[in-house]
Design a protein around this motif. Structure first.
Motif, PDB file in Angstrom:
ATOM      1  N   LEU A   2       0.822  -1.202   0.000  1.00 23.11           N
ATOM      2  CA  LEU A   2       0.000   0.000   0.000  1.00 23.11           C
ATOM      3  C   LEU A   2       0.864   1.262   0.000  1.00 23.11           C
ATOM      4  N   LYS A   3       0.302   2.329  -0.474  1.00 23.10           N
ATOM      5  CA  LYS A   3       0.989   3.629  -0.389  1.00 23.10           C
ATOM      6  C   LYS A   3      -0.021   4.674   0.055  1.00 23.10           C
ATOM      7  N   GLN A   4       0.461   5.647   0.812  1.00 27.62           N
ATOM      8  CA  GLN A   4      -0.405   6.695   1.353  1.00 27.62           C
ATOM      9  C   GLN A   4      -0.156   8.008   0.617  1.00 27.62           C
ATOM     10  N   VAL A   5      -1.253   8.702   0.329  1.00 17.03           N
ATOM     11  CA  VAL A   5      -1.181   9.975  -0.389  1.00 17.03           C
ATOM     12  C   VAL A   5      -2.045  10.997   0.351  1.00 17.03           C
ATOM     13  N   PRO A   6      -1.427  12.058   0.900  1.00 15.46           N
ATOM     14  CA  PRO A   6      -2.203  13.094   1.620  1.00 15.46           C
ATOM     15  C   PRO A   6      -3.123  13.848   0.662  1.00 15.46           C
ATOM     16  N   PHE A   7      -4.267  14.304   1.181  1.00 15.72           N
ATOM     17  CA  PHE A   7      -5.168  15.130   0.378  1.00 15.72           C
ATOM     18  C   PHE A   7      -5.735  16.259   1.247  1.00 15.72           C
ATOM     19  N   ARG A   8      -6.258  17.276   0.572  1.00 17.47           N
ATOM     20  CA  ARG A   8      -6.872  18.411   1.257  1.00 17.47           C
ATOM     21  C   ARG A   8      -8.293  18.605   0.731  1.00 17.47           C
ATOM     22  N   ASN A   9      -9.234  18.820   1.640  1.00 19.68           N
ATOM     23  CA  ASN A   9     -10.617  19.073   1.266  1.00 19.68           C
ATOM     24  C   ASN A   9     -10.851  20.556   0.994  1.00 19.68           C
ATOM     25  N   GLY A  10     -11.991  20.862   0.408  1.00 20.35           N
ATOM     26  CA  GLY A  10     -12.313  22.248   0.080  1.00 20.35           C
ATOM     27  C   GLY A  10     -12.447  23.147   1.291  1.00 20.35           C
ATOM     28  N   ASP A  11     -12.783  22.560   2.451  1.00 15.24           N
ATOM     29  CA  ASP A  11     -12.928  23.377   3.666  1.00 15.24           C
ATOM     30  C   ASP A  11     -11.622  23.528   4.434  1.00 15.24           C
ATOM     31  N   GLY A  12     -10.537  23.021   3.834  1.00 11.52           N
ATOM     32  CA  GLY A  12      -9.228  23.166   4.463  1.00 11.52           C
ATOM     33  C   GLY A  12      -8.795  21.982   5.296  1.00 11.52           C
ATOM     34  N   THR A  13      -9.722  21.078   5.618  1.00 14.42           N
ATOM     35  CA  THR A  13      -9.332  19.883   6.378  1.00 14.42           C
ATOM     36  C   THR A  13      -8.512  18.954   5.495  1.00 14.42           C
ATOM     37  N   THR A  14      -7.717  18.119   6.132  1.00 14.26           N
ATOM     38  CA  THR A  14      -6.836  17.220   5.386  1.00 14.26           C
ATOM     39  C   THR A  14      -7.097  15.767   5.781  1.00 14.26           C
ATOM     40  N   GLY A  15      -6.572  14.887   5.003  1.00  9.18           N
ATOM     41  CA  GLY A  15      -6.681  13.461   5.275  1.00  9.18           C
ATOM     42  C   GLY A  15      -5.640  12.705   4.482  1.00  9.18           C
ATOM     43  N   THR A  16      -5.736  11.386   4.516  1.00  8.65           N
ATOM     44  CA  THR A  16      -4.787  10.535   3.791  1.00  8.65           C
ATOM     45  C   THR A  16      -5.542   9.464   3.028  1.00  8.65           C
ATOM     46  N   ASP A  17      -5.246   9.352   1.746  1.00  4.97           N
ATOM     47  CA  ASP A  17      -5.797   8.288   0.916  1.00  4.97           C
ATOM     48  C   ASP A  17      -4.818   7.124   0.851  1.00  4.97           C
ATOM     49  N   VAL A  18      -5.359   5.924   0.656  1.00  3.25           N
ATOM     50  CA  VAL A  18      -4.534   4.728   0.532  1.00  3.25           C
ATOM     51  C   VAL A  18      -4.781   4.090  -0.831  1.00  3.25           C
ATOM     52  N   TYR A  19      -3.699   3.805  -1.538  1.00  2.00           N
ATOM     53  CA  TYR A  19      -3.732   3.138  -2.834  1.00  2.00           C
ATOM     54  C   TYR A  19      -2.944   1.832  -2.749  1.00  2.00           C
ATOM     55  N   VAL A  20      -3.154   0.965  -3.727  1.00  2.35           N
ATOM     56  CA  VAL A  20      -2.273  -0.188  -3.924  1.00  2.35           C
ATOM     57  C   VAL A  20      -1.162   0.262  -4.877  1.00  2.35           C
ATOM     58  N   GLN A  21       0.087  -0.042  -4.530  1.00  2.00           N
ATOM     59  CA  GLN A  21       1.187   0.294  -5.419  1.00  2.00           C
ATOM     60  C   GLN A  21       0.932  -0.352  -6.787  1.00  2.00           C
ATOM     61  N   PRO A  22       0.906   0.441  -7.860  1.00  2.00           N
ATOM     62  CA  PRO A  22       0.519  -0.090  -9.178  1.00  2.00           C
ATOM     63  C   PRO A  22       1.294  -1.324  -9.614  1.00  2.00           C
ATOM     64  N   ASN A  23       2.598  -1.359  -9.319  1.00  3.95           N
ATOM     65  CA  ASN A  23       3.398  -2.495  -9.777  1.00  3.95           C
ATOM     66  C   ASN A  23       3.172  -3.765  -8.947  1.00  3.95           C
ATOM     67  N   LYS A  24       2.383  -3.646  -7.868  1.00  4.04           N
ATOM     68  CA  LYS A  24       2.106  -4.813  -7.031  1.00  4.04           C
ATOM     69  C   LYS A  24       0.638  -5.232  -7.053  1.00  4.04           C
ATOM     70  N   LEU A  25      -0.194  -4.465  -7.744  1.00  2.58           N
ATOM     71  CA  LEU A  25      -1.622  -4.737  -7.708  1.00  2.58           C
ATOM     72  C   LEU A  25      -1.951  -6.123  -8.266  1.00  2.58           C
ATOM     73  N   HIS A  26      -1.333  -6.494  -9.363  1.00  2.00           N
ATOM     74  CA  HIS A  26      -1.624  -7.808  -9.951  1.00  2.00           C
ATOM     75  C   HIS A  26      -1.358  -8.922  -8.945  1.00  2.00           C
ATOM     76  N   GLN A  27      -0.230  -8.886  -8.286  1.00  2.00           N
ATOM     77  CA  GLN A  27       0.182  -9.960  -7.382  1.00  2.00           C
ATOM     78  C   GLN A  27      -0.705 -10.065  -6.147  1.00  2.00           C
ATOM     79  N   VAL A  28      -1.013  -8.936  -5.523  1.00  2.00           N
ATOM     80  CA  VAL A  28      -1.684  -8.994  -4.222  1.00  2.00           C
ATOM     81  C   VAL A  28      -3.200  -8.772  -4.295  1.00  2.00           C
ATOM     82  N   PHE A  29      -3.683  -8.412  -5.471  1.00  2.00           N
ATOM     83  CA  PHE A  29      -5.087  -8.033  -5.570  1.00  2.00           C
ATOM     84  C   PHE A  29      -5.856  -8.886  -6.578  1.00  2.00           C
ATOM     85  N   ALA A  30      -5.237  -9.179  -7.712  1.00  2.81           N
ATOM     86  CA  ALA A  30      -5.976  -9.822  -8.802  1.00  2.81           C
ATOM     87  C   ALA A  30      -5.081 -10.746  -9.620  1.00  2.81           C
TER      88      ALA A  30
END
Length: 285
Positions: free
Chosen positions: A161-189
């Motif tokens: 997994l990889k984490q990517v910070p994001f910001r909302n329109g009201d100024g609050t922030t959070g973190t999104d989680v993705y599957v690393q593209p080069n590993k998606l086939h192996q661990v996901f499908a």
């Protein structure tokens, strides 16, 4: 002794009337037996439920395409609303409001993280007649994805997994989680062609990091019929966890197939079969 012609005619009328009454009686009896027999050729049973499909993390509603096609060919009304993937409070509330717009009985299906969402969203909704979990997470009240998963060895997905910070329109922030593209086939499908998983890696929808620690406040599987599909080759959720969940929920049926985490894409027929089992058990039993 000769019977007068008029009497013979009267006698024939009586005989024909008796024969018709006998045939009518047999027909009525057959109709009664057929009506009492039940099943598709007899008693129409309960109203056919709408099938509502809820996708999980890193995916969108198109992941159900193969299942939707088969269900529609089987005569079912199907809905596959978008799961916002913003965390249990928001996602379950959103789904609960959608379910209120569906008239009549519902069979509610969740894949992966979608299992958590349907568990909470269906709590207290009497129109939801059965829950179907596909390679899913099924926490109890007070449990989260993280706390439930900790009962078993971590899946290979946790290291991809990889984490990517994001910001909302009201100024609050959070973190999104993705599957690393080069590993998606192996661990996901792993049971899909790389040409397909390369596209999935690029188009994946992230899930908010907070979703992993959100605790459920409702668990509809405690009092509704449950059906479970376990992917024996699942690298995203430990298959032992999926089997544990099925047993804990007293699942009416548990199906185990040789599938990766995305059985809804790689084995749509097996997934559709289980959903139809849930629907038919509601209609006829």
């Amino acid at each position: 002794m000769r019977i007068p012609c008029k009497s013979r005619r009267n006698l024939n009328i009586v005989r024909w009337s008796a024969a018709l009454l006998a045939v009518s009686g047999i027909t009525s009896a057959l109709t009664l037996v057929t009506a009492q027999a039940g099943g598709p050729s007899g008693d129409p049973g309960r109203e056919k439920p709408t099938i509502v499909l809820v996708h999980g993390a890193f995916a969108d509603s198109s992941s159900w395409n193969g299942v939707v096609k088969r269900l529609q060919q089987n005569g079912y009304t199907v809905a596959a609303p978008a799961n916002p993937l913003r965390g249990i409070p928001q996602d379950s509330t959103y789904l609960a409001s959608f379910l209120k717009s569906v008239k009549g009985p519902i069979v509610l299906v969740g894949h992966s993280y979608g299992g958590e969402v349907i568990s909470q969203a269906a709590a207290g909704n009497d129109n939801v007649k059965a829950l179907v979990y596909i390679n899913a997470i099924m926490p109890d009240v007070g449990e989260s994805f993280s706390s439930l998963s900790a009962k078993f060895a971590p899946s290979p997905l946790t290291k991809a997994l990889k984490q990517v910070p994001f910001r909302n329109g009201d100024g609050t922030t959070g973190t999104d989680v993705y599957v690393q593209p080069n590993k998606l086939h192996q661990v996901f499908a792993a049971d899909l062609p790389t040409s397909q998983t390369e596209i999935m890696a690029v188009t994946q929808r992230p899930i908010a990091l907070s979703a992993f620690t959100d605790k459920l406040t409702g668990a509809a599987w405690r009092n509704k019929p449950v059906y479970v599909l376990v992917g024996k080759q699942d690298q995203a959720i430990n298959p032992s966890l999926e089997r544990y969940e099925a047993k804990r929920a007293n699942a009416r049926k548990t199906v185990q197939i040789d599938s990766s985490h995305v059985s809804l894409v790689s084995h749509p027929q097996a997934v559709e079969n289980l959903i139809v089992d849930a629907a038919e058990n509601y209609m006829w039993k």
